[in-house]
Write an enzyme that holds these catalytic residues in place. Structure first.
Site, PDB file in Angstrom:
ATOM      1  N   ILE A 128      49.585 -25.938 -12.851  1.00 42.42           N
ATOM      2  CA  ILE A 128      50.468 -25.157 -11.863  1.00 42.42           C
ATOM      3  C   ILE A 128      49.382 -24.461 -11.169  1.00 42.42           C
ATOM      4  O   ILE A 128      49.263 -24.200  -9.851  1.00 42.42           O
ATOM      5  CB  ILE A 128      51.356 -24.031 -12.704  1.00 42.42           C
ATOM      6  CG1 ILE A 128      52.546 -25.109 -13.207  1.00 42.42           C
ATOM      7  CG2 ILE A 128      52.028 -23.431 -11.438  1.00 42.42           C
ATOM      8  CD1 ILE A 128      53.586 -24.387 -13.971  1.00 42.42           C
ATOM      9  N   CYS A 150      49.231 -18.247 -16.523  1.00 47.06           N
ATOM     10  CA  CYS A 150      48.948 -18.530 -17.834  1.00 47.06           C
ATOM     11  C   CYS A 150      50.016 -18.657 -18.896  1.00 47.06           C
ATOM     12  O   CYS A 150      51.116 -17.904 -18.737  1.00 47.06           O
ATOM     13  CB  CYS A 150      47.887 -17.660 -18.296  1.00 47.06           C
ATOM     14  SG  CYS A 150      48.443 -15.832 -17.876  1.00 47.06           S
ATOM     15  N   PRO A 151      50.018 -19.122 -20.027  1.00 45.31           N
ATOM     16  CA  PRO A 151      50.760 -19.243 -21.252  1.00 45.31           C
ATOM     17  C   PRO A 151      50.699 -17.953 -21.721  1.00 45.31           C
ATOM     18  O   PRO A 151      49.810 -17.364 -21.948  1.00 45.31           O
ATOM     19  CB  PRO A 151      50.521 -20.461 -21.969  1.00 45.31           C
ATOM     20  CG  PRO A 151      48.701 -20.541 -21.761  1.00 45.31           C
ATOM     21  CD  PRO A 151      48.596 -20.350 -20.403  1.00 45.31           C
ATOM     22  N   HIS A 210      64.217 -16.199 -12.172  1.00 47.52           N
ATOM     23  CA  HIS A 210      63.696 -17.197 -12.855  1.00 47.52           C
ATOM     24  C   HIS A 210      64.071 -18.426 -12.433  1.00 47.52           C
ATOM     25  O   HIS A 210      64.694 -19.368 -12.950  1.00 47.52           O
ATOM     26  CB  HIS A 210      63.998 -17.207 -14.422  1.00 47.52           C
ATOM     27  CG  HIS A 210      63.099 -17.897 -15.394  1.00 47.52           C
ATOM     28  ND1 HIS A 210      62.568 -17.317 -16.754  1.00 47.52           N
ATOM     29  CD2 HIS A 210      62.265 -18.847 -14.950  1.00 47.52           C
ATOM     30  CE1 HIS A 210      61.936 -18.129 -17.064  1.00 47.52           C
ATOM     31  NE2 HIS A 210      61.513 -19.142 -16.275  1.00 47.52           N
ATOM     32  N   GLU A 270      65.405 -11.721 -20.167  1.00 44.56           N
ATOM     33  CA  GLU A 270      66.125 -12.166 -19.253  1.00 44.56           C
ATOM     34  C   GLU A 270      67.282 -12.697 -19.635  1.00 44.56           C
ATOM     35  O   GLU A 270      67.437 -13.207 -20.946  1.00 44.56           O
ATOM     36  CB  GLU A 270      65.369 -13.353 -18.783  1.00 44.56           C
ATOM     37  CG  GLU A 270      64.032 -13.114 -18.005  1.00 44.56           C
ATOM     38  CD  GLU A 270      63.169 -14.342 -17.862  1.00 44.56           C
ATOM     39  OE1 GLU A 270      62.139 -14.142 -17.108  1.00 44.56           O
ATOM     40  OE2 GLU A 270      63.565 -15.537 -18.185  1.00 44.56           O
ATOM     41  N   SER A 289      55.039 -17.140 -14.347  1.00 41.77           N
ATOM     42  CA  SER A 289      54.726 -17.424 -15.455  1.00 41.77           C
ATOM     43  C   SER A 289      55.620 -17.124 -16.785  1.00 41.77           C
ATOM     44  O   SER A 289      56.552 -17.675 -16.936  1.00 41.77           O
ATOM     45  CB  SER A 289      52.987 -17.225 -15.789  1.00 41.77           C
ATOM     46  OG  SER A 289      52.621 -17.777 -16.879  1.00 41.77           O
ATOM     47  N   ARG A 290      55.288 -15.959 -17.170  1.00 42.54           N
ATOM     48  CA  ARG A 290      56.024 -15.442 -18.479  1.00 42.54           C
ATOM     49  C   ARG A 290      55.945 -13.755 -18.223  1.00 42.54           C
ATOM     50  O   ARG A 290      54.998 -13.272 -17.953  1.00 42.54           O
ATOM     51  CB  ARG A 290      55.567 -15.723 -19.839  1.00 42.54           C
ATOM     52  CG  ARG A 290      55.579 -17.192 -20.059  1.00 42.54           C
ATOM     53  CD  ARG A 290      56.901 -17.370 -20.292  1.00 42.54           C
ATOM     54  NE  ARG A 290      56.880 -18.832 -20.735  1.00 42.54           N
ATOM     55  CZ  ARG A 290      57.206 -20.026 -20.012  1.00 42.54           C
ATOM     56  NH1 ARG A 290      57.491 -19.729 -18.743  1.00 42.54           N
ATOM     57  NH2 ARG A 290      57.534 -21.330 -20.367  1.00 42.54           N
ATOM     58  N   ASP A 311      59.169 -13.587 -10.761  1.00 39.90           N
ATOM     59  CA  ASP A 311      60.305 -14.575 -10.991  1.00 39.90           C
ATOM     60  C   ASP A 311      60.734 -14.705 -12.441  1.00 39.90           C
ATOM     61  O   ASP A 311      61.676 -15.260 -12.945  1.00 39.90           O
ATOM     62  CB  ASP A 311      59.926 -16.080 -10.548  1.00 39.90           C
ATOM     63  CG  ASP A 311      61.168 -16.972 -10.753  1.00 39.90           C
ATOM     64  OD1 ASP A 311      62.405 -16.821 -10.450  1.00 39.90           O
ATOM     65  OD2 ASP A 311      60.975 -17.946 -11.367  1.00 39.90           O
TER      66      ASP A 311
END
Length: 318
Positions: free
Chosen positions: A159, A208-209, A285, A266, A236-237, A261
């Site tokens: 990504i 990044c994860p 999201h 959430e 991402s997160r 996002d």
């Protein structure tokens, strides 16, 4: 035939896709949503479980003697107790890379919205402000040109690389902080350390994860090193950011804006400070959720089940 239970199918398929590929593989029971406390009861006869965000805990896994396979209809798999599944020799699979182009696309939709606030200006015209203006042109926010500005990418995986290609097409300078610079080198991208990335970038985009080492790494100290006119983007997160610190940075004008996002919880509680923070765009999201991406997600999820049934499982994460 195997009993297949889809715990939360609505997220993947709210009605615009087709379950027939999965239904051809077994006796399928579909649930739109499943609370964690109901997962075990709904899965009691299942040989195969598919889940997106419904939590499959170790305790649940131990209550399901027939369970043979868990398929995550997403890339992230933290909702499944991987160790508990491994102890039962139950393969867990995911779906990598299905949403790369869609996430990159939304990343730049958010960047462009920060730069031009097209929604705000369109609403202004609809409200009659252009019709009543004495000038042929007006703008309600500063307008930013991307060419020549620096995009800092944290995480240059698939990504991040897709985002970099778009940035280069806009004439931006691209720098990146990444764990594997030798493996993932690409023309036009300069690798830098994290501090340099945040200090030099006009826009930071996170790709990044999430892991225990980087949870809330975007905090007050790091935000304070950014340019006053810089933007922060996160597709991402959510837990990568300490949200109270970012809200304070936006309130105090330490950075110019943020577009997100994802959030740490959430859906977010109404009291999340970022919802009312100034110069902040939040979308629910949706980066992954284009129909094209969900079609790929559905196809690979079905193919994962089919491969398992044929004795050749793929995309195994445990």
């Amino acid at each position: 035939m195997k009993n297949i239970v889809v715990l939360d199918g609505h997220t993947l398929n709210p009605g615009d896709l087709d379950w027939s590929g999965l239904q051809a593989l077994g006796n399928v029971t579909l649930y739109d949503r499943t609370p964690e406390k109901e997962v075990a009861a709904r899965s009691k006869d299942a040989h195969i479980i598919l889940t997106n965000k419904a939590i499959v805990s170790g305790e649940t896994i131990q209550q399901l003697p027939q369970l043979e396979y868990i398929g995550v209809t997403a890339t992230g798999f933290n909702i499944v107790d991987i160790q508990a599944a491994r102890s039962r020799h139950i393969p867990v699979t995911n779906v990598p890379a299905y949403s790369t182009t869609s996430v990159a696309q939304l990343t730049f939709a958010l960047i462009l919205e920060l730069c031009h606030h097209t929604g705000l200006h369109a609403a202004s015209v609809r409200a009659g402000e252009w019709s009543s203006s004495i000038d042929f042109s007006y703008w309600k926010t500063p307008l930013t040109e991307l060419a020549g500005n620096t995009l800092g990418i944290v995480g240059l995986g698939q990504i991040g690389q897709a985002v970099a290609r778009i940035a280069l097409a806009f004439g931006m300078k691209v720098i990146a902080h990444h764990k594997h610079p030798d493996r993932d080198a690409m023309p036009g991208v300069t690798f830098v350390d994290l501090a340099t990335c945040f200090r030099e970038a006009d826009i930071i985009s996170l790709h990044c994860p999430l892991n225990p080492a980087n949870k809330e790494f975007v905090n007050a100290a790091l935000l304070a090193t950014m340019k006053k006119n810089a933007f922060l983007v996160n597709t991402s997160r959510g837990p990568l950011i300490r949200e109270a610190d970012l809200a304070e940075a936006l309130e105090k004008g330490i950075i110019a804006g943020a577009a997100l996002d994802v959030l740490s919880t959430e859906p977010p509680p109404a009291g999340n400070p970022l919802i009312t923070a100034p110069n902040t765009i939040i979308t629910p999201h949706i980066a992954w959720a284009t129909q094209a991406a969900r079609k790929r997600l559905m196809h690979t999820s079905v193919e994962n089940v089919k491969a398992f049934l044929e004795g050749n499982p793929k995309n195994i994460i445990n």
